[in-house]
Design a protein around this motif. Structure first.
Motif, PDB file in Angstrom:
ATOM      1  N   GLN A  73       0.816  -1.203   0.000  1.00  0.00           N
ATOM      2  CA  GLN A  73       0.000   0.000   0.000  1.00  0.00           C
ATOM      3  C   GLN A  73       0.848   1.250   0.000  1.00  0.00           C
ATOM      4  N   THR A  74       0.203   2.325  -0.413  1.00  0.00           N
ATOM      5  CA  THR A  74       0.743   3.660  -0.220  1.00  0.00           C
ATOM      6  C   THR A  74      -0.292   4.397   0.607  1.00  0.00           C
ATOM      7  N   TYR A  75       0.166   5.284   1.458  1.00  0.00           N
ATOM      8  CA  TYR A  75      -0.772   6.073   2.258  1.00  0.00           C
ATOM      9  C   TYR A  75      -0.119   7.371   2.699  1.00  0.00           C
ATOM     10  N   GLN A  76      -0.949   8.302   3.121  1.00  0.00           N
ATOM     11  CA  GLN A  76      -0.494   9.581   3.647  1.00  0.00           C
ATOM     12  C   GLN A  76      -0.567   9.537   5.168  1.00  0.00           C
ATOM     13  N   SER A  77       0.448  10.081   5.819  1.00  0.00           N
ATOM     14  CA  SER A  77       0.511  10.151   7.274  1.00  0.00           C
ATOM     15  C   SER A  77       0.950  11.557   7.656  1.00  0.00           C
ATOM     16  N   SER A  78       0.411  12.093   8.744  1.00  0.00           N
ATOM     17  CA  SER A  78       0.810  13.442   9.141  1.00  0.00           C
ATOM     18  C   SER A  78       2.294  13.508   9.497  1.00  0.00           C
ATOM     19  N   SER A  79       2.839  12.447  10.076  1.00  0.00           N
ATOM     20  CA  SER A  79       4.266  12.471  10.431  1.00  0.00           C
ATOM     21  C   SER A  79       5.153  11.923   9.319  1.00  0.00           C
ATOM     22  N   PHE A  80       4.765  10.843   8.672  1.00  0.00           N
ATOM     23  CA  PHE A  80       5.602  10.214   7.651  1.00  0.00           C
ATOM     24  C   PHE A  80       5.360  10.753   6.244  1.00  0.00           C
ATOM     25  N   GLY A  81       4.311  11.532   6.039  1.00  0.00           N
ATOM     26  CA  GLY A  81       3.987  12.010   4.702  1.00  0.00           C
ATOM     27  C   GLY A  81       3.541  10.858   3.824  1.00  0.00           C
ATOM     28  N   LEU A  82       3.957  10.882   2.560  1.00  0.00           N
ATOM     29  CA  LEU A  82       3.623   9.798   1.638  1.00  0.00           C
ATOM     30  C   LEU A  82       4.514   8.596   1.952  1.00  0.00           C
ATOM     31  N   VAL A  83       3.872   7.444   2.178  1.00  0.00           N
ATOM     32  CA  VAL A  83       4.569   6.213   2.557  1.00  0.00           C
ATOM     33  C   VAL A  83       4.267   5.123   1.539  1.00  0.00           C
ATOM     34  N   LEU A  84       5.285   4.389   1.144  1.00  0.00           N
ATOM     35  CA  LEU A  84       5.142   3.189   0.328  1.00  0.00           C
ATOM     36  C   LEU A  84       5.592   2.015   1.175  1.00  0.00           C
ATOM     37  N   VAL A  85       4.764   0.957   1.221  1.00  0.00           N
ATOM     38  CA  VAL A  85       5.104  -0.236   2.000  1.00  0.00           C
ATOM     39  C   VAL A  85       5.207  -1.430   1.061  1.00  0.00           C
ATOM     40  N   LEU A  86       6.355  -2.107   1.120  1.00  0.00           N
ATOM     41  CA  LEU A  86       6.591  -3.320   0.342  1.00  0.00           C
ATOM     42  C   LEU A  86       6.685  -4.516   1.292  1.00  0.00           C
ATOM     43  N   GLU A  87       6.082  -5.618   0.918  1.00  0.00           N
ATOM     44  CA  GLU A  87       6.149  -6.852   1.705  1.00  0.00           C
ATOM     45  C   GLU A  87       7.173  -7.786   1.067  1.00  0.00           C
ATOM     46  N   PHE A  88       8.031  -8.382   1.905  1.00  0.00           N
ATOM     47  CA  PHE A  88       9.040  -9.305   1.397  1.00  0.00           C
ATOM     48  C   PHE A  88       9.359 -10.353   2.454  1.00  0.00           C
ATOM     49  N   ASP A  89       9.991 -11.429   2.017  1.00  0.00           N
ATOM     50  CA  ASP A  89      10.428 -12.486   2.932  1.00  0.00           C
ATOM     51  C   ASP A  89      11.932 -12.379   3.117  1.00  0.00           C
ATOM     52  N   HIS A  90      12.349 -12.538   4.368  1.00  0.00           N
ATOM     53  CA  HIS A  90      13.779 -12.524   4.669  1.00  0.00           C
ATOM     54  C   HIS A  90      14.059 -13.583   5.729  1.00  0.00           C
ATOM     55  N   GLU A  91      14.845 -14.578   5.340  1.00  0.00           N
ATOM     56  CA  GLU A  91      15.239 -15.657   6.249  1.00  0.00           C
ATOM     57  C   GLU A  91      14.028 -16.256   6.965  1.00  0.00           C
ATOM     58  N   GLY A  92      12.974 -16.526   6.187  1.00  0.00           N
ATOM     59  CA  GLY A  92      11.792 -17.185   6.725  1.00  0.00           C
ATOM     60  C   GLY A  92      10.807 -16.272   7.442  1.00  0.00           C
ATOM     61  N   ARG A  93      11.057 -14.984   7.459  1.00  0.00           N
ATOM     62  CA  ARG A  93      10.153 -14.036   8.114  1.00  0.00           C
ATOM     63  C   ARG A  93       9.486 -13.133   7.081  1.00  0.00           C
ATOM     64  N   ARG A  94       8.221 -12.853   7.300  1.00  0.00           N
ATOM     65  CA  ARG A  94       7.531 -11.877   6.457  1.00  0.00           C
ATOM     66  C   ARG A  94       7.763 -10.502   7.073  1.00  0.00           C
TER      67      ARG A  94
END
Length: 174
Positions: free
Chosen positions: A56-77
């Motif tokens: 997702q992308t979203y707007q936050s008052s503190s973070f502004g425009l945010v992009l979130v990517l999901e990935f796996d690393h060493e068996g963890r999401r």
């Protein structure tokens, strides 16, 4: 999946200050900082740190425009959050948003509580998370040192990405 990559071509902690890394610091206004601030002038290209999907992308008052990517690393999401952006090139979830490590995903900006920062203060606030939108505080966040294994505090880490991806993917999202 290949190993993690750095989010910028030129990765250095803003002003080379420890308080711009992850942790609790008495000199910070809030006393804590749950990500890394990489120095980056407005309009600097950002890249996927791993094979991922755009959540997702979203707007936050503190973070502004945010992009979130999901990935796996060493068996963890995990989730990589790119904050204070000017523009996200990929947005939301969907089959078109399968992303390869090193793909161009956004431009840095000065949104949210970074809106008045100039020059050496401009930055990408980068967080590693265990949930898409954690509550305020440390819970739901990890220090980026856990996956990068080193912190570019005093010496930059330079990792040129595939710049052809910028022109090829710019028109993907209106």
């Amino acid at each position: 999946m290949q190993g993690v990559q750095w989010p910028l071509d030129y990765n250095i902690i803003r002003r080379r200050k420890l308080s711009n890394t992850y942790g609790r610091f008495k000199e910070r206004f809030a006393g804590c900082h749950w990500g890394w601030d990489f120095y980056a002038g407005v309009g600097t290209p950002c890249y996927a740190i791993a094979d991922a999907i755009s959540i997702q992308t979203y707007q936050s008052s503190s973070f502004g425009l945010v992009l979130v990517l999901e990935f796996d690393h060493e068996g963890r999401r995990l989730f990589a959050a790119y904050c204070h952006l000017d523009k996200a090139i990929v947005q939301g979830a969907g089959p078109r948003n399968q992303i390869k490590a090193g793909d161009f995903v956004a431009y840095t900006g000065c949104s949210g509580n970074a809106s008045n920062l100039k020059g050496e203060e401009e930055h990408l606030h980068f967080e590693l998370r265990t949930s898409v939108r954690p509550l305020p505080g440390e819970k739901g966040r990890l220090s980026p040192i856990e996956i990068f294994k080193k912190c570019p505090l005093n010496s930059p880490i330079i990792t040129p990405h595939r710049t052809s991806e910028i022109s090829n993917r710019q028109g993907m999202v209106a």
